[in-house]
Scaffold this active site. Structure first.
Site, PDB file in Angstrom:
ATOM      1  N   THR A   1       0.855   5.603  35.832  1.00 14.60           N
ATOM      2  CA  THR A   1       0.102   6.771  35.378  1.00 14.60           C
ATOM      3  C   THR A   1       1.076   7.764  34.754  1.00 14.60           C
ATOM      4  OG1 THR A   1      -1.588   8.411  36.005  1.00 14.60           O
ATOM      5  CG2 THR A   1       0.149   7.994  37.615  1.00 14.60           C
ATOM      6  N   ASN A   2       0.637   8.980  34.482  1.00 13.37           N
ATOM      7  CA  ASN A   2       1.518   9.987  33.895  1.00 13.37           C
ATOM      8  C   ASN A   2       1.292  11.324  34.602  1.00 13.37           C
ATOM      9  OD1 ASN A   2      -0.669  11.489  32.470  1.00 13.37           O
ATOM     10  ND2 ASN A   2      -0.922   9.470  31.526  1.00 13.37           N
ATOM     11  N   ARG A   3       2.011  12.353  34.170  1.00 19.25           N
ATOM     12  CA  ARG A   3       2.017  13.607  34.938  1.00 19.25           C
ATOM     13  C   ARG A   3       0.890  14.561  34.571  1.00 19.25           C
ATOM     14  NH1 ARG A   3       7.326  16.444  34.344  1.00 19.25           N
ATOM     15  NH2 ARG A   3       6.197  17.957  35.632  1.00 19.25           N
ATOM     16  N   SER A   4      -0.047  14.127  33.763  1.00 22.64           N
ATOM     17  CA  SER A   4      -1.141  15.031  33.380  1.00 22.64           C
ATOM     18  C   SER A   4      -1.929  15.478  34.625  1.00 22.64           C
ATOM     19  CB  SER A   4      -2.082  14.314  32.418  1.00 22.64           C
ATOM     20  OG  SER A   4      -3.256  15.071  32.272  1.00 22.64           O
TER      21      SER A   4
ATOM     22  N   ALA B   1      -4.602  12.381  28.779  1.00 23.17           N
ATOM     23  CA  ALA B   1      -3.338  11.680  28.540  1.00 23.17           C
ATOM     24  C   ALA B   1      -3.614  10.201  28.808  1.00 23.17           C
ATOM     25  CB  ALA B   1      -2.262  12.214  29.457  1.00 23.17           C
TER      26      ALA B   1
END
Ligand code: CTP
Length: 405
Positions: free
Chosen positions: A209-212, A276
């Site tokens: 996943t990502n930091r959004s 994101a």
């Protein structure tokens, strides 16, 4: 903020949920509204006016015949200056009186004398709520234009479970803001917002996943609702509370988000892609948890669908009339952003430098640059994400009226 400077009449009627009205009152005041509280006699049995007087720094009214000044009757002056009347909690008794047009106390008289929008938050015993008389009264009021907030299901004062609880302060305030914004600049627009960082599963217990945080997308959805739009929010998991008054669609992966967006592009005016979205996902998702071994582990990743590119290639008529994209960059902000603006056929691109400490991921503030074809980039100052959202909608609205009148 939509509540800033608004005159709100908060009607408080007699039920155990009166204590929650104090929180609603406090949040209305904090949002910049000037709040006049009217309590019924029954409400006074549960709480003293001092609570509301202290919160609003204004007198609390309950006497129909008290003159506010030498010329004004209280019910007339409150009725005329109100931008909105909200009754929370609204008892079955008060709802019945309003449906009949009775005017036997200051609150019912004020409602009858006012043309302001009316929001009702009923709270009562489950059987009283379900009673055909109450349901008929609620239907009558709704048909006349009142906004009815459906009571929550849960434990009631009687100790029984059922529908009849006053919903949370956020839900009541959401209905108030949405009602105030009905004729706002985005009235009539159908808007789809995406938010959050997608999750691409590796196995049943892990994902990429990502930091959004999803906060920018949620702020955009909320601000669009407050400006009168009909909003659908397609969200990857964020942990943020649901926004009252909009349609929520929960997704997890980039693929699910793509399907959810593409199923709706024909029915919306504006697409706001704030999510994101993962560009890559594991080529295979293991059915069982991947066990550690002595050797190194290599992950094979494959490309996901680029949702904005798929939208760009839709035939005319299937494409939303305006498409807004986001660019999260860590270097060469403007060059990378203008490349995305044309590659993805966007009407507007919101670019932000996510390497800055006070903008981008996981913070409440953001600093963005707005880019559109044929216009100079517009750099907005550091603001809260909600203020950024309002500025983005202002720009969208300007472009919309230039194009479509
Ligand atoms: N986006 C999309 N589908 C994807 C990836 C991104 O629709 N599979 C959208 C995002 O929602 C955003 C915009 O494309 O509105 C730009 O996203 P960003 O990740 O900054 O750009 P990419 O095109 O993915 O390029 P790169 O990651 O190489 O910078």
């Amino acid at each position: 903020m939509i509540l800033q400077g608004k005159h709100i009449v908060l009607g408080v009627t007699g039920g155990i949920a009166v204590y929650k009205a104090a929180d609603i009152c406090s949040k209305l005041v904090q949002a910049g509204a000037s709040v006049d509280v009217i309590m019924t006699e029954a409400a006074l049995a549960f709480m003293t006016p001092l609570t509301f007087q202290t919160l609003t720094r204004r007198p609390v009214s309950n006497d129909l015949f008290k003159l506010l000044d030498s010329t004004d009757m209280a019910h007339i002056s409150l009725a005329k200056k109100a931008d909105l009347i909200v009754i929370a909690p609204a008892t079955a008794n008060t709802i019945a009186k309003l449906a009949q047009g009775l005017a036997d106390n200051l609150l019912t008289t004020t409602v009858l004398a006012s043309v302001a929008p009316l929001v009702l938050a009923p709270a009562m015993d489950a059987d009283m709520w379900a009673h055909p008389a109450t349901q008929a009264n609620v239907a009558t009021l709704a048909a006349r234009g009142a906004v009815i907030i459906e009571p929550d299901q849960g434990r009631l004062a009687s100790g029984r479970m059922g529908r009849g609880r006053l919903p949370s302060t956020e839900v009541v305030l959401g209905a108030v803001r949405q009602t105030l914004g009905r004729q706002g600049p985005l009235a009539g627009r159908r808007i789809l917002v995406t938010a959050g960082g997608t999750q691409e599963p590796l196995d049943p217990v892990r994902h990429l996943t990502n930091r959004s945080s999803g906060r920018m997308g949620y702020a955009l959805a909320e601000a669009a609702r407050d400006a009168g739009a009909t909003v659908t929010l397609i969200s990857a998991p964020t942990g943020l509370p649901r926004i009252p008054g909009i349609e929520h669609v929960a997704v997890r992966t980039a693929g699910e988000m793509a399907r959810a967006v593409l199923a709706r592009t024909g029915q919306i005016d504006i697409l706001m892609m704030a999510a994101a979205v993962a560009d890559y996902r594991p080529a295979v998702t293991a059915m069982d948890k991947i066990k550690k071994a002595d050797e190194e582990l290599f992950l094979e990743l494959e490309r996901t669908e680029d949702i904005l590119r798929s939208v760009a290639s839709l035939p005319e008529g299937q494409r939303p009339r305006m498409v807004v994209g986001f660019a999260a960059e860590t270097s060469n902000l403007l060059a990378n952003a203008s490349e995305k603006l044309s590659a993805k056929r966007l009407d507007l691109l919101v670019a932000n430098d996510v390497s800055a400490a006070d903008a981008g991921f996981d913070v409440a503030t953001n600093r963005v640059v707005l880019l559109s074809q044929g216009a100079e980039p517009e750099a907005l100052p550091l603001m809260s994400k909600f203020q950024v959202a309002e500025q983005i909608w202002l720009r969208v609205q300007r472009m919309w009226s230039e194009r479509y009148g």
